[in-house]
Every structure is written in structure tokens, then in C-alpha cells.
Design an enzyme around this catalytic site. Structure first.
Site, PDB file in Angstrom:
ATOM      1  N   ARG A 158       0.816  -1.224   0.000  1.00  0.00           N
ATOM      2  CA  ARG A 158       0.000   0.000   0.000  1.00  0.00           C
ATOM      3  C   ARG A 158       0.848   1.274   0.000  1.00  0.00           C
ATOM      4  O   ARG A 158       0.653   2.163  -0.830  1.00  0.00           O
ATOM      5  CB  ARG A 158      -0.920  -0.004   1.223  1.00  0.00           C
ATOM      6  CG  ARG A 158      -2.144  -0.873   1.033  1.00  0.00           C
ATOM      7  CD  ARG A 158      -2.910  -0.976   2.324  1.00  0.00           C
ATOM      8  NE  ARG A 158      -2.227  -1.841   3.248  1.00  0.00           N
ATOM      9  CZ  ARG A 158      -2.693  -3.010   3.698  1.00  0.00           C
ATOM     10  NH1 ARG A 158      -3.882  -3.413   3.345  1.00  0.00           N
ATOM     11  NH2 ARG A 158      -2.002  -3.759   4.512  1.00  0.00           N
ATOM     12  N   ILE A 159       1.818   1.355   0.943  1.00  0.00           N
ATOM     13  CA  ILE A 159       2.603   2.589   1.052  1.00  0.00           C
ATOM     14  C   ILE A 159       3.598   2.680  -0.113  1.00  0.00           C
ATOM     15  O   ILE A 159       3.771   3.744  -0.720  1.00  0.00           O
ATOM     16  CB  ILE A 159       3.332   2.661   2.422  1.00  0.00           C
ATOM     17  CG1 ILE A 159       2.301   2.681   3.552  1.00  0.00           C
ATOM     18  CG2 ILE A 159       4.238   3.887   2.494  1.00  0.00           C
ATOM     19  CD1 ILE A 159       2.887   2.517   4.946  1.00  0.00           C
ATOM     20  N   ASP A 178       9.741  -6.622  -4.710  1.00  0.00           N
ATOM     21  CA  ASP A 178       8.792  -7.216  -3.773  1.00  0.00           C
ATOM     22  C   ASP A 178       8.682  -8.696  -4.122  1.00  0.00           C
ATOM     23  O   ASP A 178       8.494  -9.034  -5.286  1.00  0.00           O
ATOM     24  CB  ASP A 178       7.413  -6.521  -3.932  1.00  0.00           C
ATOM     25  CG  ASP A 178       6.475  -6.798  -2.770  1.00  0.00           C
ATOM     26  OD1 ASP A 178       6.302  -7.982  -2.416  1.00  0.00           O
ATOM     27  OD2 ASP A 178       5.917  -5.836  -2.224  1.00  0.00           O
ATOM     28  N   THR A 235      11.046   4.605   6.352  1.00  0.00           N
ATOM     29  CA  THR A 235       9.857   5.015   7.134  1.00  0.00           C
ATOM     30  C   THR A 235       9.083   3.773   7.568  1.00  0.00           C
ATOM     31  O   THR A 235       7.920   3.870   7.939  1.00  0.00           O
ATOM     32  CB  THR A 235       8.913   5.907   6.290  1.00  0.00           C
ATOM     33  OG1 THR A 235       8.555   5.186   5.112  1.00  0.00           O
ATOM     34  CG2 THR A 235       9.538   7.226   5.923  1.00  0.00           C
ATOM     35  N   SER A 236       9.740   2.599   7.504  1.00  0.00           N
ATOM     36  CA  SER A 236       8.994   1.359   7.740  1.00  0.00           C
ATOM     37  C   SER A 236       9.173   0.834   9.165  1.00  0.00           C
ATOM     38  O   SER A 236       8.304   1.037  10.019  1.00  0.00           O
ATOM     39  CB  SER A 236       9.387   0.332   6.694  1.00  0.00           C
ATOM     40  OG  SER A 236       8.407  -0.650   6.617  1.00  0.00           O
ATOM     41  N   ARG A 237      10.276   0.159   9.432  1.00  0.00           N
ATOM     42  CA  ARG A 237      10.600  -0.278  10.791  1.00  0.00           C
ATOM     43  C   ARG A 237      12.113  -0.190  10.940  1.00  0.00           C
ATOM     44  O   ARG A 237      12.862  -0.535  10.026  1.00  0.00           O
ATOM     45  CB  ARG A 237      10.144  -1.712  11.059  1.00  0.00           C
ATOM     46  CG  ARG A 237       8.658  -1.864  11.331  1.00  0.00           C
ATOM     47  CD  ARG A 237       8.211  -1.216  12.658  1.00  0.00           C
ATOM     48  NE  ARG A 237       6.784  -1.363  12.910  1.00  0.00           N
ATOM     49  CZ  ARG A 237       5.847  -0.494  12.536  1.00  0.00           C
ATOM     50  NH1 ARG A 237       6.175   0.610  11.872  1.00  0.00           N
ATOM     51  NH2 ARG A 237       4.583  -0.705  12.835  1.00  0.00           N
ATOM     52  N   ASP A 261      12.611   7.601   9.792  1.00  0.00           N
ATOM     53  CA  ASP A 261      11.477   7.963  10.652  1.00  0.00           C
ATOM     54  C   ASP A 261      11.321   6.909  11.736  1.00  0.00           C
ATOM     55  O   ASP A 261      10.480   7.042  12.619  1.00  0.00           O
ATOM     56  CB  ASP A 261      10.200   8.046   9.792  1.00  0.00           C
ATOM     57  CG  ASP A 261       8.998   8.515  10.595  1.00  0.00           C
ATOM     58  OD1 ASP A 261       9.137   9.509  11.338  1.00  0.00           O
ATOM     59  OD2 ASP A 261       7.918   7.892  10.486  1.00  0.00           O
ATOM     60  N   GLU A 266      14.197   2.531  18.925  1.00  0.00           N
ATOM     61  CA  GLU A 266      13.337   3.707  19.136  1.00  0.00           C
ATOM     62  C   GLU A 266      12.467   3.625  20.376  1.00  0.00           C
ATOM     63  O   GLU A 266      12.068   4.653  20.919  1.00  0.00           O
ATOM     64  CB  GLU A 266      12.465   3.972  17.900  1.00  0.00           C
ATOM     65  CG  GLU A 266      11.353   2.953  17.684  1.00  0.00           C
ATOM     66  CD  GLU A 266      10.479   3.310  16.466  1.00  0.00           C
ATOM     67  OE1 GLU A 266      11.039   3.584  15.391  1.00  0.00           O
ATOM     68  OE2 GLU A 266       9.240   3.289  16.617  1.00  0.00           O
TER      69      GLU A 266
END
Ligand code: NAI
Length: 331
Positions: A158-159, A178, A235-237, A261, A266
Site C-alpha cells: 500500500r505505502i 517485492d 519510514t517502515s521499521r 522515521d 526507538e
């Protein structure tokens, strides 16, 4: 139904409370907000609840799940998409209901990745500070024109799909990788092997979930195969990247820029104000010291639309549990 919300922030309260006021069905839910994150040390705060609501850095390991089951708490709703923080096998063995919010404004995360690319490339963060100090010198602010550059999207779900559409809009040549490719991606770019994507891309943006296969996907070996000077965006994990390896790649100039991100450690830092404290994490401190590294504190999802969607789907998941209905978001 009483629901204890762990890691509750003011914005979580705002969007859940708004929903309760606007829809009578959600008024059946009684929210108990806890600032604390969920861990073995804090799980007792859920005593007396029917369900708990958790976020990305709450710990749902076997010990915590056993404690929840012992308190007769039968439902866990994640107000996020990723579910790498829960021991699902144990949850299933204990018969716990677990549901997530599979998608909430994937555009929000892709737009944040775009913001990071633009900031790093055109150094608007530095320009902002310079201009406020009356410094209008351009030296040090040089970027590249993104139009015509090659951008690789790892994980075209999706992202990743939103990201590919945005990058194509910028005039980039878009590559995707993918293991389960979708037809939808072909409108934006070509699917290639990870090796080819890393070797050819000026920008690599990670959008795959954290699994055993993707843990430290970007490590010493794979970082070395990237196009020298390329920009890496995550920005994923956090654990998709081996952080000490990326620090080494930045020091050797193999990587031209890094935007994250998310960060492997974290949970010790993000979503809290540590500005008056000494940060003990030396790897993080080293990352912050690079002029070509941009870090944000897991805010990719943080838009009004996404928070509204998260609140709505979380409530729907809880109501499905309470009514014994089928829940499409059950894990
Ligand atoms: P999705 O499930 O729609 O897409 C993930 C894609 O990654 C799938 O197409 C899957 O086949 C692919 N994939 C799986 N293993 C792979 C591998 N080894 N290499 C390349 N691709 C692989 O998920 P969605 O909604 O696009 O989210 C992606 C990730 O973004 C989530 O898992 C989550 O960790 C992260 N996320 C971050 C947020 C933030 O605020 N920064 C907010 C929401 C999600």
C-alpha cells in the site's frame, strides 16, 4: 467494555473522545488512558479491563500476554499496521483476540518519505535556520534535480505503491522490488531484483514489513552494493537497517544521505520528550551528528486523516470482538 490504552498521547485521547461523542455505538467503550508503555512492569495497569489498546513500541511478548490472560483480558487491539511487537503464536495459544488497523492513509507515510527526501536533497532544514540568522549564503545547500533520477521502492504494498506514484510524478525512473509483486506497480515502474534496485537507484525507500527475512535487510554487504552516494530512506521499521553498518557507510561516504522515521532502538526514545536528559544511545548520537542524516520520531502516520481512521477502525475492531462478529482485521 473497558479498554486500557497504553502509551496514550494527547492526540490519541482527542480522536477516540471525538468518536465517542459523535457515534453512540462507540459510547459503549470506556477508555482508560495510561501514559506508560506496555511491558511486564506496567501490565498490571490493565487490571479490571476487558481489552487493551496498544501502539508500535508496546511490548507484547509471552510474559505480558500470559499476564493479560491471567487478568482475563481477552482482546488486544493495535492502533497501528505493523505487528512485529506481538508474539502472535502465544496470543493464539492463549485464545486472545488480536486485531490491527491494516491501512490508515498510506499516502500519509509516503508523503512523509517525500518530505524527508526533499529536505535532505535541498537542505531546507539548514536554509530555515540560516535565513532566521540573516545568513543568505548558499554554500552547503547544493542539491540535485530529482527529475530523471532513479528511485527504488523496496516493498510495493500500500505505502510503496503511493511512493512509486509520487516518485513517478517527480519524473524519476521508478524501480520496485517485492517477493509478491502486484500488477498495480507496473503503471509506475519496473519490478527488478533487490540487487539490481540497490545498484541502480539514486534513492532507495524502504516500505516492507519487519519480518525474519527483512531484519537487517540493509546491512554491511547490501549497503556496499548501493550506488555510491545514494540516499537511503526508512519510514517502515527501524530493524530493517543494521544501524552501526549504516553509520560506517555514512563515514566512508558510500551512502550520500540517510533519512529515518524509525530506529531499531526507538522504543527507548520516541514519542517522549527527552530534551532535558542525556541520551545514552551512542549510535543514535553519532547518527544525529551527521549533516546528511535526517531523523524524525515515527511521525509518518501522523495526519488528521490517519488518526481519525485509526480511531474508527480500532473501535470497529473492539465492537466486532464484543459482538462476536467476524473481524477482517483480526490477526
Ligand atoms: P503492505 O503489507 O501493504 O505492503 C508491504 C509490502 O512489502 C508487501 O507487498 C509485501 O509483499 C512486501 N514485502 C514483504 N517482504 C518483503 C521483502 N523481503 N522485500 C521486499 N518487499 C517485501 O504494508 P504497508 O501498509 O505498505 O506498510 C509497510 C510498512 O510500513 C509496515 O509494515 C509498517 O512497518 C510501516 N509503517 C510505518 C508507519 C510510520 O508511521 N512510519 C505507519 C504505517 C506503516
Amino acid at each position: 467494555m473497558r479498554v486500557t490504552v497504553f502509551s496514550a498521547q494527547p492526540y490519541d485521547r482527542r480522536f477516540f473522545d471525538e468518536l465517542v461523542e459523535s457515534r453512540p455505538v462507540d459510547a459503549e467503550l470506556e477508555w482508560v488512558y495510561q501514559d506508560a508503555g506496555l511491558s511486564a512492569a506496567t501490565v498490571a495497569l490493565a487490571e479490571g479491563s476487558d481489552a487493551i489498546c496498544v501502539f508500535v513500541n508496546d511490548c507484547l511478548d509471552a510474559e505480558v500476554l500470559e499476564a493479560l490472560a491471567a487478568m482475563d483480558i481477552r482482546a488486544i487491539v493495535l492502533r497501528c499496521a505493523g505487528f512485529n511487537n506481538i508474539d502472535l503464536e502465544t496470543a493464539h495459544r492463549l485464545g486472545l483476540f488480536v486485531a490491527r488497523v491494516p491501512a490508515y492513509s498510506p499516502e500519509a507515510v509516503a508523503e512523509h518519505a517525500l518530505a524527508m527526501i526533499m529536505t535532505l536533497n535541498r537542505k531546507t532544514h539548514r536554509a530555515f535556520n540560516r535565513v532566521r540568522e540573516g545568513n543568505f549564503a548558499l554554500d552547503g545547500l547544493l542539491g540535485v534535480t530529482l527529475h530523471g533520477k532513479t528511485a527504488g521502492v523496496v516493498g510495493t504494498g500500500r505505502i510503496g505503491l503511493c511512493m512509486a506514484r509520487i516518485l513517478k510524478g517527480l519524473g524519476c525512473e521508478v524501480l520496485g522490488h517485492d517477493p509478491y509483486p502486484s500488477d498495480a506497480f507496473s503503471a509506475h515502474g519496473d519490478m527488478v531484483s533487490l540487487e539490481s534496485l540497490l545498484a541502480r537507484s539514486d534513492i532507495v525507500s524502504l516500505h516492507c514489513p519487519l519480518t525474519e527475512q527483512t531484519h537487517h535487510l540493509m546491512n554491511r554487504e547490501t549497503l556496499a552494493t548501493m550506488k555510491p552516494g545514494a540516499m537511503l530512506i526508512n519510514t517502515s521499521r527501524g530493524a530493517l537497517i543494521d544501524t552501526p553498518a549504516v553509520v560506517a557507510a555514512l563515514k566512508s561516504r558510500q551512502i550520500g544521505a540517510l533519512a529515518i522515521d524509525v530506529y531499531e532502538q526507538e522504543s527507548e526514545l520516541f514519542f517522549r520528550d527527552h530534551s532535558a536528559e542525556i541520551i545514552d544511545d551512542d549510535v543514535f548520537a553519532r547518527l544525529v551528528s551527521f549533516p546528511n542524516v535526517l531523523i524524525t520520531g515515527h511521525q509518518g502516520f501522523f495526519t488528521v486523516e490517519a488518526l481519525r481512521e485509526i480511531a474508527q477502525v480500532t473501535c470497529a475492531n473492539l465492537i466486532a470482538f464484543a459482538m462476536g462478529d467476524d473481524c477482517p482485521n483480526r490477526l
